[in-house]
Design an enzyme around this catalytic site. Structure first.
Site, short mmCIF file in Angstrom:
data_model
loop_
_atom_site.label_atom_id
_atom_site.label_comp_id
_atom_site.label_asym_id
_atom_site.label_seq_id
_atom_site.Cartn_x
_atom_site.Cartn_y
_atom_site.Cartn_z
N ASP A 34 -22.75 -2.55 76.99
CA ASP A 34 -23.05 -3.75 76.21
C ASP A 34 -23.79 -3.37 74.93
O ASP A 34 -24.53 -2.38 74.90
CB ASP A 34 -23.92 -4.69 77.07
CG ASP A 34 -23.95 -6.11 76.50
OD1 ASP A 34 -23.15 -6.41 75.60
OD2 ASP A 34 -24.79 -6.91 76.96
N TRP A 39 -25.11 -3.59 67.66
CA TRP A 39 -25.23 -2.30 66.96
C TRP A 39 -24.63 -2.43 65.56
O TRP A 39 -25.22 -1.98 64.57
CB TRP A 39 -24.50 -1.22 67.77
CG TRP A 39 -24.61 0.16 67.24
CD1 TRP A 39 -25.55 1.10 67.55
CD2 TRP A 39 -23.71 0.79 66.29
NE1 TRP A 39 -25.31 2.28 66.87
CE2 TRP A 39 -24.18 2.10 66.09
CE3 TRP A 39 -22.57 0.38 65.61
CZ2 TRP A 39 -23.55 3.00 65.25
CZ3 TRP A 39 -21.93 1.27 64.75
CH2 TRP A 39 -22.43 2.57 64.57
N HIS A 51 -17.46 -1.40 68.22
CA HIS A 51 -16.58 -0.99 69.32
C HIS A 51 -16.07 0.44 69.12
O HIS A 51 -15.99 1.22 70.06
CB HIS A 51 -15.40 -1.96 69.44
CG HIS A 51 -15.81 -3.36 69.81
ND1 HIS A 51 -16.68 -3.63 70.84
CD2 HIS A 51 -15.46 -4.57 69.29
CE1 HIS A 51 -16.86 -4.95 70.94
NE2 HIS A 51 -16.14 -5.53 70.01
N GLU A 81 -13.50 -12.84 81.13
CA GLU A 81 -14.12 -13.83 80.22
C GLU A 81 -14.03 -13.39 78.75
O GLU A 81 -14.22 -14.20 77.84
CB GLU A 81 -15.59 -14.04 80.58
CG GLU A 81 -15.83 -14.76 81.91
CD GLU A 81 -15.51 -13.90 83.12
OE1 GLU A 81 -15.81 -12.69 83.08
OE2 GLU A 81 -14.95 -14.43 84.11
N LEU A 145 -13.30 14.27 88.20
CA LEU A 145 -13.98 13.00 87.94
C LEU A 145 -12.94 11.89 88.02
O LEU A 145 -11.91 11.95 87.34
CB LEU A 145 -14.61 12.99 86.54
CG LEU A 145 -15.22 11.64 86.12
CD1 LEU A 145 -16.48 11.32 86.93
CD2 LEU A 145 -15.54 11.62 84.62
N GLU A 221 -28.10 0.67 93.29
CA GLU A 221 -29.35 0.74 92.53
C GLU A 221 -29.07 0.36 91.07
O GLU A 221 -28.04 0.76 90.51
CB GLU A 221 -29.91 2.17 92.56
CG GLU A 221 -30.30 2.63 93.96
CD GLU A 221 -31.48 1.86 94.54
OE1 GLU A 221 -32.42 1.59 93.79
OE2 GLU A 221 -31.43 1.52 95.74
C1 FPP Z 1 -19.76 -4.91 74.78
O1 FPP Z 1 -20.34 -5.07 73.52
C2 FPP Z 1 -18.57 -4.10 74.72
C3 FPP Z 1 -17.28 -4.51 74.95
C4 FPP Z 1 -16.93 -5.88 75.31
C5 FPP Z 1 -16.13 -3.62 74.80
C6 FPP Z 1 -16.29 -2.24 75.35
C7 FPP Z 1 -15.21 -1.42 74.79
C8 FPP Z 1 -15.35 -0.19 74.28
C9 FPP Z 1 -16.59 0.59 74.28
C10 FPP Z 1 -14.18 0.45 73.62
C11 FPP Z 1 -13.03 0.87 74.46
C12 FPP Z 1 -13.29 1.46 75.79
C13 FPP Z 1 -12.76 2.58 76.33
C14 FPP Z 1 -12.90 2.78 77.80
C15 FPP Z 1 -12.09 3.65 75.54
P1 FPP Z 1 -20.46 -6.54 72.91
O2 FPP Z 1 -19.33 -6.71 71.95
O3 FPP Z 1 -20.52 -7.54 74.02
O4 FPP Z 1 -21.83 -6.42 72.18
P2 FPP Z 1 -22.87 -7.59 71.86
O5 FPP Z 1 -23.29 -8.17 73.18
O6 FPP Z 1 -23.97 -6.88 71.15
O7 FPP Z 1 -22.13 -8.57 70.99
#
Ligand code: FPP
Length: 262
Positions: A34, A39, A51, A81, A145, A221
């Site tokens: 998250d 960021w 992302h 969601e 892994l 945990e």
């Molecule tokens: C949460 O940040 C992140 C996501 C919903 C997407 C996660 C995806 C990646 C890291 C890229 C692709 C993944 C792989 C496995 C290669 P957010 O957008 O909810 O952040 P915020 O809460 O600060 O808005």
């Protein structure tokens, strides 16, 4: 496709036992990634760049897991969601995922990673599905892994679908409802083949489960880090694992670390 015996072997300097010396290791680590948006926002950048930076953290955490000797890693990349986000962000995420998997597939294979997607993958864009199938097939013989990426995943939906399959089997007379216990139920989940998570990490400081592995985290945990996902690295993972290794796990009983969850 290559069998496990012919698969890549750990190099001595990356011997998991060596890297994790003195630590009581979680076998299975699950992560709610998250904070990508925050960021980017803090830097005045578009969310997409958050992302993109998050993909680098995924790479670091896979590397760190291998070094520490974690056997199973589950990453929450897209929830049921998350479709509520603007369509441009959703399609960018699928594009990014497909690109990352295509780019990293041979490295993952060589490192002995077995890749698998969990969730309603059949609802994803065709191109993403093809990329996922390719990665799953290419790495099927690996076992160093086991990397699960949760895509269009929802814990409640997973449970409801399991119930539906069991109910249908009962109606066909294939199983007796009295036979359904926790073990039998768990066999209907995406994670049937692997142990439940020992450690659940969430980044960006929120104290929520967000519909992730609801059944499987019963005795897990928890570790919440304030670090935003794009800043999360091997050292953060090591800290979480180190903290985990000092926890007392009783699984509802009195003795510590009985070996396995019920
Ligand atoms: C949460 O940040 C992140 C996501 C919903 C997407 C996660 C995806 C990646 C890291 C890229 C692709 C993944 C792989 C496995 C290669 P957010 O957008 O909810 O952040 P915020 O809460 O600060 O808005």
């Amino acid at each position: 496709m290559t069998g496990a015996a012919a698969g890549p072997r750990p190099k001595p300097e990356e011997n998991p036992a060596e890297a994790a010396r003195g630590l009581r290791m979680p076998r299975h680590v699950a992560i709610i990634m998250d904070g990508n948006g925050r960021w980017a926002q803090r830097r005045g950048l578009p969310r997409g760049l958050g992302h993109r930076a998050g993909v680098e953290s995924v790479r670091r955490v896979i590397r760190g897991s291998i070094r520490l000797g974690v056997r199973y890693l589950t990453l929450y990349a897209f929830s049921t969601e998350n479709w509520r986000r603007p369509p441009e962000e959703v399609s960018f995420l699928w594009h990014l995922l497909g690109q990352a998997v295509a780019h990293d597939l041979e490295d993952l294979y060589r490192e002995g990673v077995r890749f698998r997607a969990i969730g309603a993958v059949e609802e994803l864009p065709e191109a993403t599905q093809r990329q996922i199938r390719l990665a799953e097939e290419r790495t099927a013989g690996n076992s160093r892994l086991y990397l699960q990426v949760a895509l269009n995943y929802g814990g409640r939906r997973e449970i409801v679908e399991a119930v539906r399959r069991l109910a249908a089997a009962c109606r066909r007379g294939e199983i007796d409802p009295a036979e359904i216990d926790e073990r039998r139920f768990a066999r209907e989940l995406y994670t049937a083949e692997i142990p439940d998570p020992d450690l659940l990490i969430r980044t960006a400081g929120e104290y929520r489960i967000s519909n992730f592995l609801l059944w499987q985290v019963a005795y897990c945990e928890l570790w919440v880090s304030d670090v935003l996902w794009p800043d999360f690295g091997e050292e953060d993972l090591r800290q979480a694992v180190e903290d985990y290794s000092h926890r007392q796990r009783r699984f509802g009983g009195l003795s510590e670390w009985p070996g396995d969850a019920p």
